[in-house]
Design a protein around this motif. Structure first.
Motif, PDB file in Angstrom:
ATOM      1  N   GLU A  44      -6.642   3.271  -5.532  1.00 39.87           N
ATOM      2  CA  GLU A  44      -7.490   3.557  -4.182  1.00 39.87           C
ATOM      3  C   GLU A  44      -7.897   2.358  -3.390  1.00 39.87           C
ATOM      4  O   GLU A  44      -7.852   2.064  -2.393  1.00 39.87           O
ATOM      5  CB  GLU A  44      -8.134   4.620  -4.311  1.00 39.87           C
ATOM      6  CG  GLU A  44      -7.437   6.018  -4.794  1.00 39.87           C
ATOM      7  CD  GLU A  44      -6.567   6.689  -3.741  1.00 39.87           C
ATOM      8  OE1 GLU A  44      -6.376   5.996  -2.448  1.00 39.87           O
ATOM      9  OE2 GLU A  44      -5.780   7.443  -3.785  1.00 39.87           O
TER      10      GLU A  44
ATOM     11  N   LEU B 153      -5.552  -3.373   1.002  1.00 36.71           N
ATOM     12  CA  LEU B 153      -4.233  -3.877   1.535  1.00 36.71           C
ATOM     13  C   LEU B 153      -4.137  -3.276   3.093  1.00 36.71           C
ATOM     14  O   LEU B 153      -3.635  -4.191   4.037  1.00 36.71           O
ATOM     15  CB  LEU B 153      -3.214  -3.251   0.730  1.00 36.71           C
ATOM     16  CG  LEU B 153      -2.875  -3.829  -0.437  1.00 36.71           C
ATOM     17  CD1 LEU B 153      -1.964  -3.016  -1.509  1.00 36.71           C
ATOM     18  CD2 LEU B 153      -2.367  -5.332  -0.382  1.00 36.71           C
ATOM     19  N   VAL B 154      -4.592  -2.307   3.407  1.00 37.38           N
ATOM     20  CA  VAL B 154      -4.583  -1.772   4.818  1.00 37.38           C
ATOM     21  C   VAL B 154      -5.513  -2.660   5.470  1.00 37.38           C
ATOM     22  O   VAL B 154      -4.785  -3.038   6.710  1.00 37.38           O
ATOM     23  CB  VAL B 154      -4.821  -0.276   4.895  1.00 37.38           C
ATOM     24  CG1 VAL B 154      -5.090   0.178   6.215  1.00 37.38           C
ATOM     25  CG2 VAL B 154      -4.102   0.460   4.156  1.00 37.38           C
TER      26      VAL B 154
ATOM     27  N   HIS C  82      -7.464  -0.839  -4.143  1.00 38.90           N
ATOM     28  CA  HIS C  82      -6.600  -1.958  -3.766  1.00 38.90           C
ATOM     29  C   HIS C  82      -5.699  -1.280  -2.301  1.00 38.90           C
ATOM     30  O   HIS C  82      -5.586  -2.159  -1.538  1.00 38.90           O
ATOM     31  CB  HIS C  82      -5.686  -1.865  -4.903  1.00 38.90           C
ATOM     32  CG  HIS C  82      -4.746  -3.301  -4.743  1.00 38.90           C
ATOM     33  ND1 HIS C  82      -5.120  -4.487  -4.345  1.00 38.90           N
ATOM     34  CD2 HIS C  82      -3.285  -3.471  -4.787  1.00 38.90           C
ATOM     35  CE1 HIS C  82      -4.204  -5.513  -4.301  1.00 38.90           C
ATOM     36  NE2 HIS C  82      -3.057  -4.664  -4.496  1.00 38.90           N
ATOM     37  N   ILE C  83      -5.342  -0.193  -2.265  1.00 36.22           N
ATOM     38  CA  ILE C  83      -4.644   0.414  -1.148  1.00 36.22           C
ATOM     39  C   ILE C  83      -5.665   0.139   0.271  1.00 36.22           C
ATOM     40  O   ILE C  83      -5.031  -0.372   1.231  1.00 36.22           O
ATOM     41  CB  ILE C  83      -4.393   1.916  -1.301  1.00 36.22           C
ATOM     42  CG1 ILE C  83      -3.263   2.007  -2.268  1.00 36.22           C
ATOM     43  CG2 ILE C  83      -3.908   2.693   0.037  1.00 36.22           C
ATOM     44  CD1 ILE C  83      -2.728   3.606  -2.845  1.00 36.22           C
ATOM     45  N   SER C  84      -6.877   0.566   0.024  1.00 36.11           N
ATOM     46  CA  SER C  84      -7.578   0.352   1.138  1.00 36.11           C
ATOM     47  C   SER C  84      -7.914  -1.193   1.524  1.00 36.11           C
ATOM     48  O   SER C  84      -7.660  -1.398   2.917  1.00 36.11           O
ATOM     49  CB  SER C  84      -9.231   0.923   0.771  1.00 36.11           C
ATOM     50  OG  SER C  84      -9.984   0.728   1.787  1.00 36.11           O
TER      51      SER C  84
ATOM     52  N   ARG D  76       1.042   4.042  -2.905  1.00 37.76           N
ATOM     53  CA  ARG D  76       0.794   5.306  -2.833  1.00 37.76           C
ATOM     54  C   ARG D  76       2.041   6.134  -3.351  1.00 37.76           C
ATOM     55  O   ARG D  76       2.075   7.331  -3.787  1.00 37.76           O
ATOM     56  CB  ARG D  76       0.713   5.781  -1.317  1.00 37.76           C
ATOM     57  CG  ARG D  76       0.435   7.085  -0.527  1.00 37.76           C
ATOM     58  CD  ARG D  76      -0.717   7.882  -1.309  1.00 37.76           C
ATOM     59  NE  ARG D  76      -1.880   7.195  -0.871  1.00 37.76           N
ATOM     60  CZ  ARG D  76      -3.102   7.217  -1.571  1.00 37.76           C
ATOM     61  NH1 ARG D  76      -3.306   8.022  -2.566  1.00 37.76           N
ATOM     62  NH2 ARG D  76      -4.230   6.642  -1.094  1.00 37.76           N
TER      63      ARG D  76
ATOM     64  N   ALA E 230       0.862  -1.200  -0.070  1.00 37.85           N
ATOM     65  CA  ALA E 230       0.113   0.002  -0.041  1.00 37.85           C
ATOM     66  C   ALA E 230       0.876   1.172  -0.084  1.00 37.85           C
ATOM     67  O   ALA E 230       0.697   2.148  -0.600  1.00 37.85           O
ATOM     68  CB  ALA E 230      -0.772   0.242   1.150  1.00 37.85           C
TER      69      ALA E 230
ATOM     70  N   ALA F 159      -0.226   4.817   4.120  1.00 37.85           N
ATOM     71  CA  ALA F 159      -0.904   4.386   2.969  1.00 37.85           C
ATOM     72  C   ALA F 159      -1.638   5.788   2.605  1.00 37.85           C
ATOM     73  O   ALA F 159      -1.823   5.750   1.381  1.00 37.85           O
ATOM     74  CB  ALA F 159      -2.001   3.213   3.119  1.00 37.85           C
ATOM     75  N   TYR F 160      -1.822   6.545   3.296  1.00 37.95           N
ATOM     76  CA  TYR F 160      -2.615   7.787   2.971  1.00 37.95           C
ATOM     77  C   TYR F 160      -1.898   9.106   2.997  1.00 37.95           C
ATOM     78  O   TYR F 160      -2.606  10.025   3.254  1.00 37.95           O
ATOM     79  CB  TYR F 160      -4.326   7.684   3.590  1.00 37.95           C
ATOM     80  CG  TYR F 160      -4.812   6.551   3.384  1.00 37.95           C
ATOM     81  CD1 TYR F 160      -5.544   6.547   2.092  1.00 37.95           C
ATOM     82  CD2 TYR F 160      -4.936   5.734   4.293  1.00 37.95           C
ATOM     83  CE1 TYR F 160      -6.218   5.409   1.830  1.00 37.95           C
ATOM     84  CE2 TYR F 160      -5.668   4.268   3.923  1.00 37.95           C
ATOM     85  CZ  TYR F 160      -6.406   4.409   2.764  1.00 37.95           C
ATOM     86  OH  TYR F 160      -7.092   3.292   2.414  1.00 37.95           O
TER      87      TYR F 160
END
Length: 358
Positions: A319, A325-326, A321-323, A251, A247, A354-355
């Motif tokens: 985005e 993964l977190v 996918h990042i969420s 980013r 993640a 991540a954000y």
């Protein structure tokens, strides 16, 4: 109505979290002082031998003093404290300093590979020394001089990282050795994939994991846990670190493509100009072959590539996918045998990296 016991429990939890964060911050401040005193001592030694020799130390110290997010030492210290380590042990400060010094080494070399002119808002080591060579009309080629200096200075930072880690508990050595080799192999694979520039999202993801996920989060956490004598935490920290590390890298890819260099402290669009086969670009090129042509053909502008990326709809997918993964990373530590306050802290840190906006 919320009863008093619930309010008291929430208040107590907040106080514990605040205390945990203060302890982490205190150790990070000690790490900063350790880095500063270590480099100042080296500067005195080499400056006394020859003032020019001190310039190599100055180059390392300049990058370290320029700041940075200190993500890797923060995860190293958190892994140590979560594992029940004694915050009074100077070994964890040395380990955290070593992890940050290794990062400095990697950045100096990475900037040569990427032909980056700025890092942390300042000229990169190779750019600064190329300019120095040219301004003084020295012999030879300015570019080769600057890059040669940066190679040696990056190696010096690598040597310093080992010197610092030698003061940590011996239990960290196996994971420390793995961490260093992964960084080198990851960089090599990143360069090779950029040269081939073939669309292979699976390879891009593997490179992101070994070059960033392991190096940024997974291994620093395990270094910390190992320093505390809790190697049993390694499997859970690996699952957490790989997910959150991926993640983090995604980013980073988005910030390179769409970020503001005033915020990131380095030029935007380097992944485009250096043909980096990031997961973001890999996914986008599966949907739009024209992106591949835009990046590889002379004369393209980053704005053209950005417009095509937006048109593919891949940004929304990244985005999401990042969420995911977190969430995956945080689930990995649900049952790990650590104090709940550190589980909460690791959850907070996952969201923070991540954000982030820089």
């Amino acid at each position: 109505m919320v009863n008093e016991k619930t309010l008291e429990a929430e208040s107590g939890s907040q106080e514990l979290s605040a205390a945990a964060r203060r302890t982490t911050e205190e150790l990070l401040q000690k790490m900063e002082r350790r880095l500063s005193s270590f480099l100042a001592s080296e500067r005195r030694v080499w400056g006394a031998a020859d003032e020019r020799a001190g310039g190599a130390v100055d180059a390392v110290a300049g990058l370290v003093a320029a700041g940075g997010k200190r993500i890797r030492p923060a995860f190293c210290i958190t892994g140590y404290l979560a594992a029940g380590g004694d915050p009074g042990n100077p070994g964890i400060v040395a380990a955290a300093a070593a992890v940050e010094m290794l990062h400095a080494s990697g950045l100096i070399h990475d900037d040569i590979i990427d032909a980056s002119s700025h890092r942390r808002g300042l000229p990169t080591v190779h750019a600064k020394h190329s300019a120095l060579h040219e301004s003084r009309a020295w012999q030879g080629e300015s570019r080769r001089f600057g890059e040669g200096v940066a190679l040696l200075v990056g190696d010096l930072a690598l040597v310093y990282s080992d010197q610092l880690m030698s003061q940590a508990p011996p239990s960290v050595i196996p994971v420390w050795s793995k961490l260093r080799s992964e960084v080198m192999i990851g960089q090599y694979m990143d360069m090779t994939a950029a040269a081939e520039f073939s669309v292979d999202p699976d390879l891009s993801r593997w490179i992101a994991l070994i070059k960033s996920g392991h190096y940024t989060i997974h291994r620093p956490l395990v270094v910390g846990a190992s320093a505390a004598g809790r190697a049993d935490l390694a499997p859970a920290f690996e699952k957490y670190g790989e997910a959150v590390g991926e993640a983090f890298q995604l980013r980073d890819d988005l910030l390179d493509a769409f970020g503001d260099s005033a915020d990131t402290g380095k030029p935007a669009g380097l992944d485009f100009s250096q043909h980096k086969m990031t997961l973001l670009l890999g996914w986008a090129m599966q949907r739009d072959e024209r992106i591949h042509q835009l990046i590889t053909e002379p004369g393209h502008t980053p704005d053209e590539v950005r417009r095509r990326l937006v048109d593919t709809g891949v940004l929304d997918d990244v985005e999401k996918h990042i969420s995911a993964l977190v969430e995956q990373g945080c689930r990995a530590i649900d049952d790990v045998p650590i104090d709940p306050v550190w589980r909460s802290e690791l959850t907070r840190m996952a969201n923070r990296v991540a954000y982030r906006t820089a």
